[in-house]
Design a protein around this motif. Structure first.
Motif, PDB file in Angstrom:
ATOM      1  N   PHE A  69      -3.452  -2.445  -0.983  1.00  0.00           N
ATOM      2  CA  PHE A  69      -2.980  -3.799  -0.699  1.00  0.00           C
ATOM      3  C   PHE A  69      -1.644  -3.736   0.039  1.00  0.00           C
ATOM      4  O   PHE A  69      -0.833  -2.827  -0.188  1.00  0.00           O
ATOM      5  CB  PHE A  69      -2.812  -4.599  -1.989  1.00  0.00           C
ATOM      6  CG  PHE A  69      -4.101  -4.810  -2.741  1.00  0.00           C
ATOM      7  CD1 PHE A  69      -5.309  -4.847  -2.074  1.00  0.00           C
ATOM      8  CD2 PHE A  69      -4.108  -4.966  -4.117  1.00  0.00           C
ATOM      9  CE1 PHE A  69      -6.496  -5.034  -2.752  1.00  0.00           C
ATOM     10  CE2 PHE A  69      -5.281  -5.153  -4.814  1.00  0.00           C
ATOM     11  CZ  PHE A  69      -6.477  -5.181  -4.134  1.00  0.00           C
ATOM     12  N   ASN A  70      -1.406  -4.755   0.868  1.00  0.00           N
ATOM     13  CA  ASN A  70      -0.230  -4.769   1.733  1.00  0.00           C
ATOM     14  C   ASN A  70       0.728  -5.874   1.316  1.00  0.00           C
ATOM     15  O   ASN A  70       0.859  -6.898   1.978  1.00  0.00           O
ATOM     16  CB  ASN A  70      -0.632  -4.940   3.195  1.00  0.00           C
ATOM     17  CG  ASN A  70       0.562  -4.813   4.130  1.00  0.00           C
ATOM     18  OD1 ASN A  70       1.576  -4.213   3.779  1.00  0.00           O
ATOM     19  ND2 ASN A  70       0.455  -5.403   5.307  1.00  0.00           N
ATOM     20  N   GLY A  71       1.398  -5.672   0.191  1.00  0.00           N
ATOM     21  CA  GLY A  71       2.473  -6.558  -0.231  1.00  0.00           C
ATOM     22  C   GLY A  71       2.085  -8.027  -0.274  1.00  0.00           C
ATOM     23  O   GLY A  71       0.914  -8.394  -0.423  1.00  0.00           O
ATOM     24  N   SER A  77      -1.509  -1.791  -5.735  1.00  0.00           N
ATOM     25  CA  SER A  77      -1.343  -1.662  -4.284  1.00  0.00           C
ATOM     26  C   SER A  77      -1.660  -0.253  -3.818  1.00  0.00           C
ATOM     27  O   SER A  77      -2.300  -0.053  -2.774  1.00  0.00           O
ATOM     28  CB  SER A  77       0.086  -2.040  -3.892  1.00  0.00           C
ATOM     29  OG  SER A  77       0.290  -1.874  -2.507  1.00  0.00           O
ATOM     30  N   GLU A  78      -1.240   0.768  -4.597  1.00  0.00           N
ATOM     31  CA  GLU A  78      -1.543   2.151  -4.243  1.00  0.00           C
ATOM     32  C   GLU A  78      -3.027   2.451  -4.429  1.00  0.00           C
ATOM     33  O   GLU A  78      -3.623   3.162  -3.632  1.00  0.00           O
ATOM     34  CB  GLU A  78      -0.701   3.095  -5.100  1.00  0.00           C
ATOM     35  CG  GLU A  78       0.795   2.999  -4.825  1.00  0.00           C
ATOM     36  CD  GLU A  78       1.594   3.849  -5.790  1.00  0.00           C
ATOM     37  OE1 GLU A  78       0.965   4.471  -6.680  1.00  0.00           O
ATOM     38  OE2 GLU A  78       2.828   3.882  -5.664  1.00  0.00           O
ATOM     39  N   ASP A  84      -1.017 -10.048   1.423  1.00  0.00           N
ATOM     40  CA  ASP A  84      -2.378 -10.089   0.892  1.00  0.00           C
ATOM     41  C   ASP A  84      -2.549 -11.096  -0.233  1.00  0.00           C
ATOM     42  O   ASP A  84      -3.664 -11.273  -0.737  1.00  0.00           O
ATOM     43  CB  ASP A  84      -2.794  -8.700   0.386  1.00  0.00           C
ATOM     44  CG  ASP A  84      -3.163  -7.761   1.530  1.00  0.00           C
ATOM     45  OD1 ASP A  84      -3.456  -8.277   2.618  1.00  0.00           O
ATOM     46  OD2 ASP A  84      -3.137  -6.534   1.328  1.00  0.00           O
ATOM     47  N   LEU A  93       2.547  -2.625  -8.084  1.00  0.00           N
ATOM     48  CA  LEU A  93       2.599  -1.541  -7.109  1.00  0.00           C
ATOM     49  C   LEU A  93       1.477  -0.526  -7.315  1.00  0.00           C
ATOM     50  O   LEU A  93       0.967   0.048  -6.347  1.00  0.00           O
ATOM     51  CB  LEU A  93       3.959  -0.835  -7.192  1.00  0.00           C
ATOM     52  CG  LEU A  93       5.167  -1.675  -6.769  1.00  0.00           C
ATOM     53  CD1 LEU A  93       6.451  -0.892  -6.977  1.00  0.00           C
ATOM     54  CD2 LEU A  93       5.049  -2.108  -5.314  1.00  0.00           C
TER      55      LEU A  93
END
Length: 472
Positions: A137-139, A132-133, A142, A129
């Protein structure tokens, strides 16, 4: 398995022997043929039955060995039992491996560092996560995307193309803006068969701290250099020129002022260092806030009289406005006294002579306590309010040096407020004066008479200070 083969061979030998005995020893050719036929029929029947059992067992195994177990005697029953035991063992090992993998992934998810697993060509296999932050990135959608397609910063692309490892680069984060900068350090590490591990870390606070350290050192050097230059100039003048007693006295007085200014600067720096390096005050010590405010008001009045005599002006009108006479604060008396004294000292120094300065104490509706210092000075422009608590920040540098300020008073007040869980609130407007308020939380406030007592000012009937509206 061996006994099955042995039984099959023995049964055939017995059948052949019986047929030979009947046919050649007894002369009963038909009996011998019948014996051979019976033996062949039994063998074929056994083979058909055995293959049927084997087919049932194989079908059960191909279906994943579900319940119920197929009925299978002898060898096939053993096959079923051994297969079921092996299945349970493998299932248990698989579950243990999945649990360990899940724990490992949860640990990576809890890591404050962004983690991205890349395959041999740079496609993302997994990321946590934090990554991703950092990169936006989109879960799971991606997963399988090439890292360069999603992180297009030129420095990052160059770092990827050069196949460097360990050194890393610093790039802006996905949410980076000029007002809210976000800086990331990115590093690659090889693992497995040609795969790479990407680690990202938010270094915004580190860079800001380093920049603040450089600015702080530069400001301290500048603040100390000025009085040192003045002192050096006066010393050189007194050493090289014949001066009268009056001139010597005036030069010595100016030198004493500069020395006093440096002494105040060093004391404030030591105070800041002590505040930053010590644990927060506990709740064991209780401070009588009414008496403390009166003491600080007396000290501010003495300062005002000294300044007024030197300037030949009337002193300030300084008073205390106590609305909670029995209120006590759980915290450090020395620190709270320093904070209130700094606020009063600033009010005295920046308010014109003859102006009014009020130090008030009241309880808040939420059970907390507010200590406020209100003055009738020139006020502060709104654009300066978010920065007035920064070290060495001055709205008017020339005016600050004239009044003898070090530029650290409000920084000290803010640190003391944070250490007591309080909020420093500033309300100011050009030409309308300023109000600096410390709102202490309920858990640090104690007033035994608050539920039943009527809160009235002891020394004035003026209205209490209005709640400030500009939090820092």
């Amino acid at each position: 398995m061996n006994w099955r083969i042995t039984w099959l061979v023995v049964s055939h030998v017995i059948g052949v022997g019986l047929g030979w005995w009947l046919a050649f020893r007894r002369g009963d050719l038909m009996g011998g043929l019948i014996a051979l036929f019976v033996m062949a029929a039994v063998a074929v029947s056994w083979l058909v039955w055995d293959n049927f059992l084997g087919y049932r067992v194989m079908r059960w195994m191909r279906r994943g060995m579900p319940d119920p177990l197929p009925w299978a005697p002898n060898l096939w029953g053993e096959v079923v039992e051994v297969s079921r035991r092996n299945q349970r063992r493998m299932t248990r090992k698989t579950q243990e491996a999945e649990e360990k993998l899940q724990v490992f992934l949860e640990a990576l998810q809890a890591s404050p560092i962004g983690v991205v697993l890349l395959d041999e060509v740079g496609r993302m296999e997994w990321f946590n996560l934090v990554a991703s932050e950092h990169f936006g990135f989109n879960g799971p959608s991606d997963f399988g995307q090439h890292i360069i397609n999603l992180v297009r910063d030129p420095q990052f692309v160059k770092y990827w193309v050069q196949q460097q490892t360990g050194n890393g680069v610093v790039i802006p984060g996905r949410t980076h803006t000029a007002q809210r900068p976000v800086r990331l350090t990115v590093q690659f590490f090889p693992y497995g068969q040609g795969k790479r591990l990407l680690l990202s870390r938010d270094v915004t606070a580190v860079e800001q701290s380093e920049r603040m350290r450089r600015d702080f050192v530069a400001n301290v050097s500048h603040e100390i250099r000025t009085p040192l230059t003045v002192l050096s100039g006066f010393v050189e003048t007194m050493q090289s020129l014949p001066l009268s007693a009056e001139e010597n006295g005036r030069y010595l007085e100016l030198m004493a002022q500069q020395a006093h200014r440096m002494q105040g600067l060093v004391q404030d720096l030591l105070m800041l260092s002590s505040l930053e390096g010590s644990p927060h005050p506990d709740l064991s010590e209780r401070v009588d806030m009414a008496s403390l405010i009166r003491q600080c008001v007396d000290d501010a009045s003495a300062l005002s009289e000294v300044l007024a005599v030197d300037a030949g002006e009337p002193a300030h009108r300084i008073r205390a406005e106590i609305l909670a006479p029995d209120a006590q604060l759980a915290g450090s008396r020395a620190e709270v006294q320093s904070a209130i004294s700094n606020l009063l000292s600033n009010a005295v120094r920046y308010t014109p002579f003859g102006g009014e300065v009020v130090a008030s104490l009241r309880l808040l509706p939420d059970g907390g306590m507010q200590v406020a210092v209100r003055d009738s000075g020139p006020g502060i422009a709104r654009e300066h309010l978010p920065r007035v608590t920064e070290r060495f920040y001055r709205v008017d540098r020339s005016r600050s040096r004239e009044t003898g300020g070090t530029g650290l008073g409000l920084a000290i007040v803010k640190h003391i407020a944070q250490r007591h869980g309080a909020q420093l609130i500033i309300d100011s407007e050009i030409g309308c004066g300023s109000t600096f308020a410390l709102d202490f939380p309920e858990q640090r406030t104690y007033d035994p008479d608050a539920p039943n007592a009527v809160q009235r000012p002891q020394e004035s009937e003026s209205a209490p200070v209005a709640a400030p509206d500009v939090p820092l």
